[in-house]
Design a protein around this motif. Structure first.
Motif, PDB file in Angstrom:
ATOM      1  N   MET A   1       0.841  -1.186   0.000  1.00  0.00           N
ATOM      2  CA  MET A   1       0.000   0.000   0.000  1.00  0.00           C
ATOM      3  C   MET A   1       0.880   1.241   0.000  1.00  0.00           C
ATOM      4  SD  MET A   1      -3.474   0.646   1.217  1.00  0.00           S
ATOM      5  CE  MET A   1      -4.225   1.934   2.103  1.00  0.00           C
ATOM      6  N   SER A   2       0.517   2.185  -0.812  1.00  0.00           N
ATOM      7  CA  SER A   2       1.281   3.414  -0.985  1.00  0.00           C
ATOM      8  C   SER A   2       0.856   4.462   0.050  1.00  0.00           C
ATOM      9  CB  SER A   2       1.003   3.944  -2.391  1.00  0.00           C
ATOM     10  OG  SER A   2       1.422   5.253  -2.519  1.00  0.00           O
ATOM     11  N   ASP A   3       1.765   5.374   0.333  1.00  0.00           N
ATOM     12  CA  ASP A   3       1.438   6.497   1.212  1.00  0.00           C
ATOM     13  C   ASP A   3       0.808   7.648   0.432  1.00  0.00           C
ATOM     14  OD1 ASP A   3       2.362   5.265   3.485  1.00  0.00           O
ATOM     15  OD2 ASP A   3       4.380   6.136   3.344  1.00  0.00           O
ATOM     16  N   SER A   4       0.614   7.454  -0.862  1.00  0.00           N
ATOM     17  CA  SER A   4       0.047   8.506  -1.705  1.00  0.00           C
ATOM     18  C   SER A   4      -1.426   8.716  -1.391  1.00  0.00           C
ATOM     19  CB  SER A   4       0.195   8.144  -3.183  1.00  0.00           C
ATOM     20  OG  SER A   4       1.556   7.991  -3.506  1.00  0.00           O
ATOM     21  N   ARG A   5      -1.844   9.975  -1.475  1.00  0.00           N
ATOM     22  CA  ARG A   5      -3.264  10.331  -1.334  1.00  0.00           C
ATOM     23  C   ARG A   5      -3.712  10.902  -2.669  1.00  0.00           C
ATOM     24  NH1 ARG A   5      -3.964  14.308   3.479  1.00  0.00           N
ATOM     25  NH2 ARG A   5      -5.845  14.606   2.276  1.00  0.00           N
ATOM     26  N   TYR A   6      -4.893  10.475  -3.096  1.00  0.00           N
ATOM     27  CA  TYR A   6      -5.410  10.923  -4.376  1.00  0.00           C
ATOM     28  C   TYR A   6      -6.715  11.677  -4.196  1.00  0.00           C
ATOM     29  CZ  TYR A   6      -2.042   7.661  -6.322  1.00  0.00           C
ATOM     30  OH  TYR A   6      -0.887   7.003  -6.653  1.00  0.00           O
ATOM     31  N   LYS A   7      -6.856  12.717  -4.994  1.00  0.00           N
ATOM     32  CA  LYS A   7      -8.122  13.443  -5.004  1.00  0.00           C
ATOM     33  C   LYS A   7      -8.352  14.005  -6.394  1.00  0.00           C
ATOM     34  CE  LYS A   7      -6.185  17.691  -3.082  1.00  0.00           C
ATOM     35  NZ  LYS A   7      -6.246  18.618  -1.956  1.00  0.00           N
ATOM     36  N   VAL A   8      -9.628  14.215  -6.705  1.00  0.00           N
ATOM     37  CA  VAL A   8      -9.991  14.891  -7.947  1.00  0.00           C
ATOM     38  C   VAL A   8     -10.902  16.053  -7.598  1.00  0.00           C
ATOM     39  CG1 VAL A   8      -9.730  12.856  -9.406  1.00  0.00           C
ATOM     40  CG2 VAL A   8     -11.952  13.379  -8.444  1.00  0.00           C
ATOM     41  N   ARG A   9     -10.885  17.059  -8.443  1.00  0.00           N
ATOM     42  CA  ARG A   9     -11.688  18.262  -8.223  1.00  0.00           C
ATOM     43  C   ARG A   9     -12.293  18.675  -9.551  1.00  0.00           C
ATOM     44  NH1 ARG A   9     -11.937  22.718  -4.671  1.00  0.00           N
ATOM     45  NH2 ARG A   9     -12.236  24.709  -5.711  1.00  0.00           N
ATOM     46  N   VAL A  10     -13.578  19.019  -9.522  1.00  0.00           N
ATOM     47  CA  VAL A  10     -14.221  19.591 -10.702  1.00  0.00           C
ATOM     48  C   VAL A  10     -14.719  20.979 -10.344  1.00  0.00           C
ATOM     49  CG1 VAL A  10     -14.818  17.394 -11.793  1.00  0.00           C
ATOM     50  CG2 VAL A  10     -16.451  18.469 -10.246  1.00  0.00           C
ATOM     51  N   ASP A  46     -10.051   9.503  -2.342  1.00  0.00           N
ATOM     52  CA  ASP A  46     -10.230   8.075  -2.108  1.00  0.00           C
ATOM     53  C   ASP A  46      -9.018   7.350  -2.654  1.00  0.00           C
ATOM     54  OD1 ASP A  46     -11.440   5.730  -1.213  1.00  0.00           O
ATOM     55  OD2 ASP A  46     -13.366   6.246  -2.111  1.00  0.00           O
ATOM     56  N   ASP A  47      -9.011   6.038  -2.496  1.00  0.00           N
ATOM     57  CA  ASP A  47      -7.988   5.207  -3.115  1.00  0.00           C
ATOM     58  C   ASP A  47      -8.305   5.105  -4.600  1.00  0.00           C
ATOM     59  OD1 ASP A  47      -6.805   4.720  -0.618  1.00  0.00           O
ATOM     60  OD2 ASP A  47      -8.156   3.029  -0.238  1.00  0.00           O
ATOM     61  N   LEU A  48      -7.328   4.719  -5.371  1.00  0.00           N
ATOM     62  CA  LEU A  48      -7.561   4.491  -6.790  1.00  0.00           C
ATOM     63  C   LEU A  48      -8.361   3.201  -6.966  1.00  0.00           C
ATOM     64  CD1 LEU A  48      -4.063   5.347  -8.312  1.00  0.00           C
ATOM     65  CD2 LEU A  48      -6.066   6.825  -8.070  1.00  0.00           C
ATOM     66  N   ASP A  49      -9.272   3.212  -7.942  1.00  0.00           N
ATOM     67  CA  ASP A  49     -10.060   2.012  -8.222  1.00  0.00           C
ATOM     68  C   ASP A  49      -9.341   1.148  -9.262  1.00  0.00           C
ATOM     69  OD1 ASP A  49     -10.544   3.135 -10.726  1.00  0.00           O
ATOM     70  OD2 ASP A  49     -12.653   3.570 -10.338  1.00  0.00           O
ATOM     71  N   GLN A  50     -10.024   0.126  -9.769  1.00  0.00           N
ATOM     72  CA  GLN A  50      -9.415  -0.789 -10.739  1.00  0.00           C
ATOM     73  C   GLN A  50      -9.030  -0.096 -12.044  1.00  0.00           C
ATOM     74  OE1 GLN A  50     -12.537  -0.959  -9.611  1.00  0.00           O
ATOM     75  NE2 GLN A  50     -13.952  -1.124 -11.337  1.00  0.00           N
ATOM     76  N   ASN A  51      -9.635   1.069 -12.320  1.00  0.00           N
ATOM     77  CA  ASN A  51      -9.288   1.851 -13.509  1.00  0.00           C
ATOM     78  C   ASN A  51      -8.190   2.869 -13.235  1.00  0.00           C
ATOM     79  OD1 ASN A  51     -11.404   0.732 -15.203  1.00  0.00           O
ATOM     80  ND2 ASN A  51     -12.806   1.840 -13.867  1.00  0.00           N
TER      81      ASN A  51
END
Length: 163
Positions: A1-10, A46-51
């Motif tokens: 598991m990575s320590d990276s945090r992911y987010k998207v913004r619109v 959130d975490d990255l999904d399968q895509n």
């Protein structure tokens, strides 16, 4: 598991709504009716999904746009206010605050289940509607959702919801 945090913004030019409102404040005061060209931004973490996505940008934009469209060119009226009272007046809503009253055509109003039409509560309302839309479509709720409502340049409110 990575320590990276992911987010998207619109935050698109069409995630806007132009609406009238007024708020009560200090317990015994009420603003004059006025309007804003509101802008909405939504951010999810959130975490990255399968895509390898946090969330599908297109779905997030479409869901948010549907909500802002419902608010656009409407008089925003709170249904949970203890000071602003809504009365059925045939084809109109009669709105009262102490000795002041207004009459608005029903189809030109957005009745919102909030206590006051502040930017903070509008952000919370939109966040709740987004969560409902995701759930009803069988989409997973993100770990964190932030909704920002800007009522004028440089003046905004944000709500953060965590799963």
């Amino acid at each position: 598991m990575s320590d990276s945090r992911y987010k998207v913004r619109v935050s698109k030019d069409y995630l806007v709504f132009c609406s009238g409102h007024f708020i009560t404040y200090l317990g015994d005061q009420c603003e004059r009716i006025h309007g804003h060209n509101y802008r909405v931004a939504v951010e999810v973490e959130d975490d990255l999904d399968q895509n390898h996505y946090v969330f599908d940008f297109i779905a997030l934009k479409d869901l948010t746009h549907a909500i802002t469209d419902e608010l656009d060119h409407r008089m925003l009226l709170p249904t949970e206010s203890t000071q602003i009272l809504l009365e059925d007046d045939g084809p109109n809503w009669r709105v009262r605050y102490q000795d002041r009253y207004w009459s608005f055509p029903r189809n030109e109003c957005a009745l919102l289940p909030i206590a006051n039409t502040t930017a903070e509560l509008l952000a919370n309302y939109i966040a709740g509607r987004l969560r409902e839309a995701l759930t009803s479509r069988g989409l997973a709720l993100p770990r964190v959702m932030r909704v920002e409502v800007e009522e004028s340049f440089g003046q905004s409110a944000e709500v953060e919801w965590r799963k």
